[in-house]
Write an enzyme that holds these catalytic residues in place. Structure first.
Site, PDB file in Angstrom:
ATOM      1  N   ALA A  42       0.854  -1.195   0.000  1.00  0.00           N
ATOM      2  CA  ALA A  42       0.000   0.000   0.000  1.00  0.00           C
ATOM      3  C   ALA A  42       0.889   1.245   0.000  1.00  0.00           C
ATOM      4  O   ALA A  42       2.046   1.202   0.413  1.00  0.00           O
ATOM      5  CB  ALA A  42      -0.879  -0.008   1.234  1.00  0.00           C
ATOM      6  N   LYS A  43       0.315   2.335  -0.470  1.00  0.00           N
ATOM      7  CA  LYS A  43       1.077   3.582  -0.532  1.00  0.00           C
ATOM      8  C   LYS A  43       0.605   4.487   0.606  1.00  0.00           C
ATOM      9  O   LYS A  43      -0.311   5.294   0.439  1.00  0.00           O
ATOM     10  CB  LYS A  43       0.823   4.240  -1.902  1.00  0.00           C
ATOM     11  CG  LYS A  43       2.042   4.908  -2.479  1.00  0.00           C
ATOM     12  CD  LYS A  43       1.832   5.189  -3.942  1.00  0.00           C
ATOM     13  CE  LYS A  43       2.518   6.452  -4.388  1.00  0.00           C
ATOM     14  NZ  LYS A  43       3.929   6.578  -4.051  1.00  0.00           N
TER      15      LYS A  43
END
Ligand code: PMP
Length: 301
Positions: free
Chosen positions: A154-155
């Site tokens: 995930a960012k």
């Protein structure tokens, strides 16, 4: 116009003038880093400005948001449409889009649930982040976080503190960029890019247990295999192995493909064909994003 500015920002269903964007300083994301984002590029093509792999970026944004239990009140398709409108409204031809979703107000305990959610998308012209000339890289003492520390696919905003620290360190030592190893001492990625190595007809890239699976990385793996007839190998790469490789390059949305000149003491400059294949791959990629390769038109929005 200032160096980073455009006309409109999209803020929760409304397009507002750039200078009217504002936020209270007591907000969850600012204090605890509870924010997710994307960085997307668009290019002037023969058929209007087109946004590269927009839907995949928005899907990754929604995935990142789900990691923080954010309930986004829009669909992926709504946001794809907003990004296209934003580019048109701003009359921009060739730059960046930055969607960001963050927990905001009314809740300042660590658990953000029930804090208000804000969703903002801006787009602005910006300089090219790294040049396409080969760069000098320093192997950082900072590590890409272990997957048991967080969800590394995930960012999430707060991971980027490692990126900032490692970049600062490399820069103070006179290097262009840093390379992060993972906690097992394998090559992971750059603070904001994936890394590839080339050896003969093989393109080798870290297997992915700790990296962000980049959309540029995914695009490269597809076309080098299908069109340029390389073998793509995803594997663990030890630092001592990299002297066996002929070339190396970074990939990410903002800087596309950046050939690497040297990694700490290992200097590809000694090899007279430095970056030859990396530059061919870069040119192939640029034709795709600029709408000159009909095979990949479905990647452009
Ligand atoms: N790794 C990290 C940590 C990143 O922030 C990015 C850029 N978003 C990448 C890799 C490359 O991803 P992409 O090709 O999707 O831009």
């Amino acid at each position: 116009m200032a160096w980073i500015e455009s006309k409109f920002i999209w803020d929760n269903w409304k397009f507002i003038p750039w200078e009217q964007s504002q936020i209270h300083t007591v907000n969850h994301a600012l204090h605890y880093g509870t924010s997710v984002f994307e960085w997307i590029r668009f290019y002037q093509t023969p058929k209007w400005p087109k946004i590269f792999r927009l839907k995949d970026h928005i899907k990754r944004l929604f995935f990142s948001a789900s990691v923080l239990d954010m309930e986004i009140p829009y669909s992926v398709e709504d946001i794809v449409d907003v990004c296209i409108q934003l580019v048109k409204k701003n009359w921009l031809e060739n730059w960046y889009i930055r969607p960001i979703v963050f927990y905001w107000y009314w809740k300042m305990g660590l658990d953000p649930i029930w804090a208000d959610l804000d969703f903002v998308i801006s787009a602005w012209p910006w300089w090219k982040y790294l040049s396409s000339d080969p760069i000098k890289v320093w192997v950082s003492k900072f590590r890409r976080l272990h997957p048991q520390t967080a969800v590394m696919e995930a960012k999430l905003w707060w991971y980027y503190i490692t990126s900032a620290l490692s970049h600062r360190d490399a820069s103070k030592r006179g290097f262009d960029e840093a390379l992060l190893l993972d906690t097992e001492w394998f090559v992971a990625e750059w603070p904001g890019e994936n890394i590839f190595f080339i050896q003969w007809n093989n393109i080798i890239t870290p297997a992915g247990w700790t990296i962000l699976p980049g959309i540029t990385r995914d695009s490269i793996m597809k076309f080098v295999q299908d069109d340029l007839k390389y073998n793509v190998i995803q594997t663990d790469i030890a630092l001592e192995d990299i002297s066996n490789f002929d070339e190396a390059f970074f990939s990410w949305t903002a800087a596309e493909i950046t050939p690497i000149w040297s990694i700490t003491d290992l200097d590809w400059n000694k090899v007279d064909y430095v970056s030859k294949k990396s530059l061919e791959i870069w040119k192939y990629y640029m034709d795709i994003v600029n709408g000159k390769n009909p095979k990949y038109e479905n990647w452009l929005y």
